[in-house]
Design a protein around this motif. Structure first.
Motif: not given
Length: 513
Positions: A399-407, A409-415, A482-489
């Motif tokens: 689910l986390v991997a899928g949420l990163s694929a759809l960008a 918010p809170g994950l780095s792909t969104f930025i 890394l997805l979480l850290i780069l999403g917030f910072v």
């Protein structure tokens, strides 16, 4: 010892090759040690990467550092010239960090994509596979650091060799060799077209013993028509590698039949060579032609976004589904590059890194899922159901991997995705509007896939499937972190990308003045 004077890039390139040779020289009876040796070499590579970061001056990330320049074949004007700016350093870091995770994921995958009854043969087979992974690491380091166009081309072609064997000899299904040949043919055709353009651009430059140096060829083409043809030659090769619609068709077949670890490196890292080449070769070498082609490229980028998303929704094979999501994501990256804005270019560069983390996680967790099927390798969505009740940790990671694929918010792909969309909106409103539909499509293919695999009634054959073990959790944990850290910072990465983006755009703007 003065660490700043060490040839960091060469050391990073040579170390994994030595590890690959050690694995190939390992006696057959000691093949069981291969995963330990490969992992040790990859961790040494990570340590060397940390050393390279310590001597890299992030305040000058827009300039090339860690420079090495050695005469190679002066008769034809080529040199061993390597250096990194912020973008290339982060892409090298992405490759180096994914390799130990791929090795650890394949630790018990003795059949490397297929089950086998002969344990000794399986260990020996895994030894050869891991040696190819280490050899590929060398090429990944060199391709992102090459500052000589001919050297770039040589590495561009050389890396096809290990990837071909990793797909054709260690892949899944009866059509794995077909997938390997299709990948090879597409890449070779693109490479041959680029070779003609490489030779052509050399004759447009100053020539001499350093005639292929990138800095000697920047905006060197005087004839507008010649510049357009040379740009097209480079761009076709990079569009195939990226992959972009309509030259993407090799990717779904390759992802479907390659081992999960191979797909991680192929889609997560190697496909970035296409967009990296557009950014670091097409734009500076052919600034006028880049602007001339931009309207058409933006159209194809938007088509890639929508087309990839639509086809992902209709897939029955999970690996093909992930491949089509990447076609869509690469459309966003190309779109950001050809906005010719600092924000769009930085967003596209950040997208390259984030896509590697996100897609790498998706392929790895998909590989873990397949091992829990009755056959140990089923990739069809229809063979799964209700897995959330049986393997809750696996379901959560997917689910986390899928949420990163759809960008999300809170994950780095969104930025990176929102940055590209905003930059596109400032340049071309309609392109941004149509590209934004890719966000909706991503939500559909991710959530529908999760629903099919992890919710609903349990499949009887999967009722005793084990959840992720400690080794598998170690594999996925760094990518989630890394997805979480780069999403917030996100500034941790963007500080390496902003100056190179500004430098790339300055070439374009300087050419239009």
């Amino acid at each position: 010892m003065n660490f700043e004077t060490l040839p960091w890039i060469t050391i990073l390139a040579v170390a994994p090759t030595l590890g690959a040779i050690a694995l190939w020289l390992l006696p057959t009876g000691m093949a069981r040690l291969a995963p330990r040796i490969a992992l040790a070499v990859s961790l040494v590579e990570v340590a060397l990467l940390v050393g390279a970061f310590t001597v890299f001056d992030v305040t000058r990330s827009g300039t090339y550092q860690l420079v090495e320049h050695i005469s190679w074949i002066p008769q034809i004007g080529t040199t061993y010239a390597v250096a990194v700016n912020g973008v290339s350093l982060l892409l090298i870091a992405l490759a180096v960090l994914l390799v130990p995770l791929v090795i650890l994921a394949a630790w018990k995958e003795q059949g490397v994509g297929r089950l086998t009854d002969d344990a000794e043969s399986a260990h020996n087979k895994l030894r050869h596979y891991l040696a190819l992974v280490l050899l590929l690491t060398t090429f990944m380091v060199l391709i992102f650091a090459a500052r000589d166009v001919f050297l770039f081309y040589v590495v561009f072609e050389a890396m096809l060799i290990p990837v071909y064997f990793m797909i054709g000899f260690f892949g899944n299904g009866a059509r794995r060799r077909y997938a390997a040949i299709k990948f090879l043919l597409y890449s070779l055709v693109g490479g041959l077209i680029m070779l003609a353009a490489v030779i052509g651009v050399y004759f447009q430059g100053p020539g001499g013993e350093t005639g292929f140096l990138t800095e000697n060829l920047t905006a060197a083409v005087a004839d507008p028509n010649v510049e357009k043809w040379l740009f097209v030659g480079f761009f076709i090769a990079f569009a195939i590698k990226a992959p972009m619609f309509p030259v993407h068709t090799w990717l779904p077949d390759t992802a479907q039949h390659a081992p999960a670890g191979t797909s991680v490196l192929l889609v997560g890292v190697l496909d970035k060579i296409g967009t990296f080449g557009m950014l670091t070769l097409c734009l500076p070498l052919f600034p006028n032609a880049s602007q001339w082609a931009a309207p058409v490229i933006i159209v194809f980028a938007v088509i890639s976004i929508i087309y990839g998303g639509l086809l992902a929704i209709g897939q029955r094979d999970l690996m093909r589904l992930i491949a089509y999501t990447s076609v869509s994501h690469f459309g966003f990256i190309v779109l950001g590059i050809f906005t010719f804005t600092a924000a769009g270019t930085a967003g596209a560069s950040f997208y390259m890194v984030n896509h590697g983390l996100s897609t790498g996680l998706l392929f790895l967790v998909a590989g873990f899922l397949f091992l829990r099927s009755p056959t140990g390798e089923s990739q069809l969505l229809a063979d799964y159901g209700g897995m959330q009740k049986v393997t809750p940790v696996l379901a959560g990671v997917f689910l986390v991997a899928g949420l990163s694929a759809l960008a999300m918010p809170g994950l780095s792909t969104f930025i990176s995705e929102i940055t590209v969309l905003i930059a596109t909106y400032e340049v071309n409103v309609w392109a941004a509007v149509f590209a934004a539909t890719g966000v909706v499509l991503a939500a559909l293919y991710v959530l529908l896939t999760y629903q099919k695999i992890f919710t609903g009634p349990k499949v009887d054959e999967l009722k005793d499937a084990p959840d992720l073990d400690a080794r598998e959790k170690i594999v996925v944990a760094p990518l989630i972190a890394l997805l979480l850290i780069l999403g917030f910072v996100p500034g941790l990465a963007l500080q390496y990308l902003d100056d190179p983006a500004a430098a790339s755009i300055s070439v374009i703007e300087g050419d239009t003045e």
